[in-house]
Design an enzyme around this catalytic site. Structure first.
Site, short mmCIF file in Angstrom:
data_model
loop_
_atom_site.label_atom_id
_atom_site.label_comp_id
_atom_site.label_asym_id
_atom_site.label_seq_id
_atom_site.Cartn_x
_atom_site.Cartn_y
_atom_site.Cartn_z
N ASP A 73 1.11 -1.16 0.03
CA ASP A 73 0.12 0.25 0.12
C ASP A 73 0.88 1.48 0.68
O ASP A 73 1.94 1.22 -0.41
CB ASP A 73 -1.04 -0.41 1.65
CG ASP A 73 -2.15 0.98 0.67
OD1 ASP A 73 -2.59 1.44 0.42
OD2 ASP A 73 -3.37 0.17 1.33
N ASP A 133 -5.78 2.20 -6.90
CA ASP A 133 -6.76 2.96 -5.95
C ASP A 133 -7.24 4.01 -6.41
O ASP A 133 -6.99 4.81 -7.08
CB ASP A 133 -5.72 2.96 -4.57
CG ASP A 133 -7.30 2.70 -3.92
OD1 ASP A 133 -7.94 2.18 -3.10
OD2 ASP A 133 -6.55 2.60 -2.47
N GLU A 158 -12.61 6.04 -8.89
CA GLU A 158 -13.98 6.12 -9.31
C GLU A 158 -13.91 7.00 -10.12
O GLU A 158 -14.46 8.00 -10.80
CB GLU A 158 -14.77 6.21 -8.20
CG GLU A 158 -14.76 5.72 -6.66
CD GLU A 158 -13.81 4.93 -6.71
OE1 GLU A 158 -13.92 4.03 -5.86
OE2 GLU A 158 -12.67 6.00 -6.19
N GLU A 188 -11.97 8.90 -6.57
CA GLU A 188 -12.72 9.71 -4.71
C GLU A 188 -13.61 10.68 -4.85
O GLU A 188 -14.87 10.52 -4.31
CB GLU A 188 -11.89 8.97 -3.70
CG GLU A 188 -13.31 8.75 -2.99
CD GLU A 188 -11.96 8.03 -1.21
OE1 GLU A 188 -11.77 8.37 -0.48
OE2 GLU A 188 -10.90 7.21 -2.11
N ARG A 223 -10.16 -0.46 -8.54
CA ARG A 223 -12.14 0.21 -7.98
C ARG A 223 -13.03 0.44 -8.72
O ARG A 223 -14.20 0.39 -7.81
CB ARG A 223 -11.25 1.20 -6.59
CG ARG A 223 -12.02 0.56 -5.25
CD ARG A 223 -11.80 1.36 -4.14
NE ARG A 223 -11.89 3.01 -4.30
CZ ARG A 223 -11.91 3.91 -3.04
NH1 ARG A 223 -11.00 3.02 -2.46
NH2 ARG A 223 -11.89 5.09 -2.86
N ASP A 274 -14.00 -0.48 0.04
CA ASP A 274 -13.79 -0.34 1.60
C ASP A 274 -14.95 -0.90 2.53
O ASP A 274 -15.22 0.16 3.36
CB ASP A 274 -13.46 1.44 1.79
CG ASP A 274 -12.17 1.25 1.53
OD1 ASP A 274 -10.42 0.25 0.54
OD2 ASP A 274 -11.56 2.53 1.15
N HIS A 287 -7.38 -8.54 3.28
CA HIS A 287 -7.11 -7.23 2.99
C HIS A 287 -7.75 -6.73 4.06
O HIS A 287 -9.16 -6.48 4.31
CB HIS A 287 -6.96 -6.48 1.01
CG HIS A 287 -6.87 -5.25 1.67
ND1 HIS A 287 -5.35 -4.40 2.24
CD2 HIS A 287 -7.64 -4.21 1.22
CE1 HIS A 287 -5.63 -3.47 1.99
NE2 HIS A 287 -6.74 -2.78 1.87
#
Length: 805
Positions: free
Chosen positions: A302, A417, A420, A422, A468, A485, A544
């Site tokens: 990560d 990651d 979107e 986000e 994601r 998540d 995870h």
């Protein structure tokens, strides 16, 4: 005083009456008349254009077998299809019969009728052409434009992407917009990977190609109407008709493509956490996992690989934090020597304090504000940041160069990651348009960039890209989406079934989840165990989490034993799972399947706590705490319990044991299940010995299965024929069983010339009188307790015929 009081009471009563009437109107929506009507039409060599009072609708045939492409524009300027679609329109004859009230159209083998006033299109469906898919509109509204589909009384609608909801989405308004949802559980209707794709129980599929944020109103504003609406004045959509859900998905994958073969190691145990903070910590965990005899194929690093966590994230640096990772190339090679791949997280956000922000800003590689400067998001969680313009070729090339340097160090794959994205303000300007208009395409184009660069610079390397968010068609770019998540809770666990199955039926075959849950909660051995059991029978197995250990080595000895045995089971089943991956790439078949895929009965739409893992295994995860048994809806057919061997007749609900160390798994009668001896990693798959277990039942007279094998690495294996495809056939008479095994004799790196095959015949009536291989008497072993006959032989290039009586 009294006069004012009287006025006040009168006003209050008026308000109450208004609210009461408004409530009635909302509770029982009134029908809105369809005011659209046909004005004229124009026929060309490959399309039909209809002019209505609302705008222009162009219709083309994509596929002779029932895929129609519709493009609407209020001003006759049609927009191009998005990158979701890879199929090109077909060339087909168009025959039109013009009557007073309708246009009767034959386009290729597809028939549809255009009613002129009010305007609607009725598409014939089914083999008898009697059923119809009805499209009203297109309509314009103050908020944009869209289409309307009438809903039959008992009609069910499935789709919309990843949602922690019942699979039947009728009675909901869904926002078709990728959106992060931290710590979600059951009931979350907005998640990271939305898709404007919907199935109807009337056996049609509609794909509303809306990269912008759009809305699906499924019988809410009007109970008998399904509205798909976009803020745009122009849009594209596709209508697909078919005999059943399997047929609809097959056609949709022709439209948007299938997923390339994954690297074989991707199907093993992929360990992750938020996050390994140093090389020493990672090495300690890996060595502990190996010492505890857990098979292991990859580790994910990560954001600590480039930063130091809260207060010093360094997002956008794209280079190793040398304080904690002093020699990454040596570390990666050391892990490879142990059969373990290294994967790194990357994000499209660049903090203003990051090492590359100034360079990228000066070159115009970020999304921009109205002044033409980098759009800096002030309230981003990790600090002030700008978003990379993944739609800009120069920015994508620059971003790729950062990846290339890490690939040269040995990095085997990527974890994209926050895609979107986000945090995504509507007014960011990209090379392809405003953020609000391309929102759902952001992660898709990021994945496209990686895929195209791998094909160019590493053409024989299979890409693994954990994502994601994305869009329809992202599967073509080797994405392995996870469900975001999720909360570490039973509610979060339950949510994974409709997410995984809906996405699988939407052409995204590798949707999976954070095994154990990601956010909140405490260490819970039972929850972790049940989640791991679901994970083993998911397309990807990847523990995870944050705050609580994600690795099994930190749980109780009982939990470790159970989880280890399940991971080992997955590794033994790798030939079966890998063959599912091949079938997906070659034919668009999903790895995990809702019951309706194999048995197209509409009552099964509502059952998603039981699913197929491939066509031969049926899995019923345990989703509630304290359960030691559960009810299972068995599809039609004959089934055997995987653990006990108990026979069950399908087409009914059965209650089966579910102790903590197992979940209900059934094998369909007539199945061939290939397995191999346990291996600690899949880096070099050893198939010198293969066990083929046939599940015999007298009701199955003939059956056929396949086994796909290759080197597990070559991205061009199918193209070059560098694979071995086994075919297993069984023919059952009253007293004899014939089994034929053959293969294409394909050659690939390190393929064994000869293999030891152990053929197990389960549930044969008794000890055979005789076994012959290629006409010669052969030795066999009979286990009366399991009613199993075992036959061992060596197989080279030639087919083998086994006769048992």
């Amino acid at each position: 005083m009294m006069s004012n009081l009287h006025v006040s009471i009168k006003s209050t009563l008026s308000l109450l009456i208004f609210l009461f009437v408004a409530g009635l109107l909302y509770a029982v929506p009134t029908e809105v008349e369809n005011s659209t009507h046909l004005i004229t039409y124009h026929q060309s060599t490959d399309n039909l254009t209809l002019k209505t009072n609302e705008g222009f609708l162009r219709i083309q045939l994509m596929d002779e077998d029932g895929i129609l492409y519709f493009s609407f524009a209020s001003d006759s300027v049609f927009i191009a299809p998005s990158d979701a679609v890879s199929l090109k329109p077909a060339t087909a004859s168009i025959i039109i019969r013009n009557t007073t009230e309708t246009l009767d159209v034959r386009m290729g083998n597809v028939y549809f009728k255009v009613a002129k006033n009010p305007f609607e299109i009725r598409i014939s469906t089914g083999t008898d052409n009697r059923d119809e898919m009805v499209i009203s509109g297109p309509f314009e509204s103050p908020g944009g434009s869209g289409i309307c589909l009438p809903l039959a009384t008992r009609e069910k609608i499935m789709g919309g992407g990843a949602r922690a909801l019942d699979i039947n989405r009728r009675g909901r308004i869904l926002q078709l917009s990728n959106q992060a949802n931290y710590g979600y559980g059951w009931g979350a209707d907005k998640l990271n990977y939305s898709l404007p794709l919907f199935y109807s129980s009337e056996k049609y599929l509609v794909f509303f190609d809306a990269p912008q944020r759009a809305t699906a109103d499924i019988g809410v504003s009007q109970r008998e109407k399904f509205r798909l609406e976009s803020p745009q004045k122009s849009f594209n959509f596709y209508a697909i008709t078919g005999a059943d859900y399997k047929n609809l998905l097959k056609k949709y994958t022709r439209l948007t493509g299938t997923q390339p073969l994954p690297p074989l190691w991707a199907l093993g145990n992929l360990q992750s956490r938020f996050g390994y903070q140093s090389e020493s910590e990672l090495t300690q965990v890996v060595d502990s996992m190996i010492k505890a005899k857990y098979p292991l194929d990859a580790v994910f690093l990560d954001l600590y690989w480039f930063g130091q966590g809260e207060g010093d994230y360094r997002m956008g640096n794209l280079s190793w934090n040398e304080e904690q990772w002093p020699d990454p190339a040596a570390m990666i090679q050391n892990l490879k020597n142990k059969g373990i791949q290294t994967l790194l997280v990357t994000e499209p956000y660049f903090l203003t304090s990051s090492a590359h922000f100034k360079e990228a800003a000066e070159k115009g590689y970020f999304g921009q504000n109205q002044e033409g400067k980098p759009y800096v998001i002030e309230d981003f969680f990790f600090g002030k940041a700008a978003l990379l313009d993944v739609f800009k070729p120069e920015a994508s090339h620059w971003f790729w160069q950062k990846h290339q340097a890490l690939i040269e160090q040995g990095v085997a794959g990527w974890w994209g990651d926050l895609g979107e994205p986000e945090k995504h303000p509507d007014s960011i300007t990209y090379h392809k348009g405003l953020s609000q208009d391309v929102h759902n395409l952001y992660g898709h184009h990021w994945a496209k960039m990686l895929s195209e660069r791998y094909r160019k610079h590493h053409p024989k390397v299979r890409l693994f890209n954990l994502v994601r968010a994305g869009y329809a068609g992202s599967q073509r770019y080797s994405v392995f989406p996870w469900s975001g998540d999720v909360a570490r809770s039973w509610s979060g666990l339950k949510a994974q079934l409709p997410i995984m199955l809906t996405m699988s039926m939407s052409g995204l075959p590798y949707m999976h989840h954070d095994v154990g849950g990601f956010a909140g909660g405490e260490m819970d051995d039972e929850l972790y165990t049940r989640w791991a059991q679901l994970g083993v029978f998911s397309p990807i197995y990847r523990p995870h989490g944050a705050g609580v250990p994600a690795e099994p080595i930190y749980y109780s000895s009982e939990t470790q034993k159970i989880v280890r045995e399940f991971i080992e089971l997955r590794y033994r089943l790798i030939p079966y799972i890998y063959t599912l991956a091949y079938r997906q790439t070659a034919f668009g078949e999903p790895l995990v399947r809702p019951l309706i895929y194999e048995q197209s009965d509409d009552y099964l739409v509502d059952i998603y706590d039981t699913y197929y893992f491939g066509k031969n295994l049926l899995v019923a995860p345990v989703l509630e705490p304290g359960q030691t048994s559960r009810k299972v809806e068995l599809p039609l057919g004959a089934w055997f319990h995987y653990y006990s061997g108990t026979f069950y007749l399908g087409g009914r609900t059965v209650e089966v044991p579910a102790p903590l160390n197992e979940i209900p798994v059934f094998v369909k009668a007539g199945s061939f299940i290939p397995t191999i001896p346990l291996q600690q990693s899949l880096n070099q798959l050893n198939t010198d010995q293969i066990t083929i277990t046939y599940y015999h039942h007298e009701s199955v007279k003939q059956s056929k299965d396949e086994l796909y094998l290759d080197c597990g690495k070559n991205a061009k294996a199918l193209e070059e024929g560098a694979y071995q495809l086994f075919t297993f056939k069984a023919e059952n008479t009253d007293k004899e069983l014939y089994i034929d095994i053959s293969h294409n004799n394909g050659v690939y790196l390190l393929r064994p010339g000869r293999r030891t095959i152990v053929l197990e015949i389960n549930h044969w009536g008794g000890k055979p009188e005789q076994v012959k291989i290629d006409g010669k008497n052969a030795e066999f072993r009979y286990l009366p307790r399991n009613k199993q006959t075992q036959i061992e032989f060596t197989m080279g290039a030639d087919p083998v015929n086994i006769r048992i009586r």
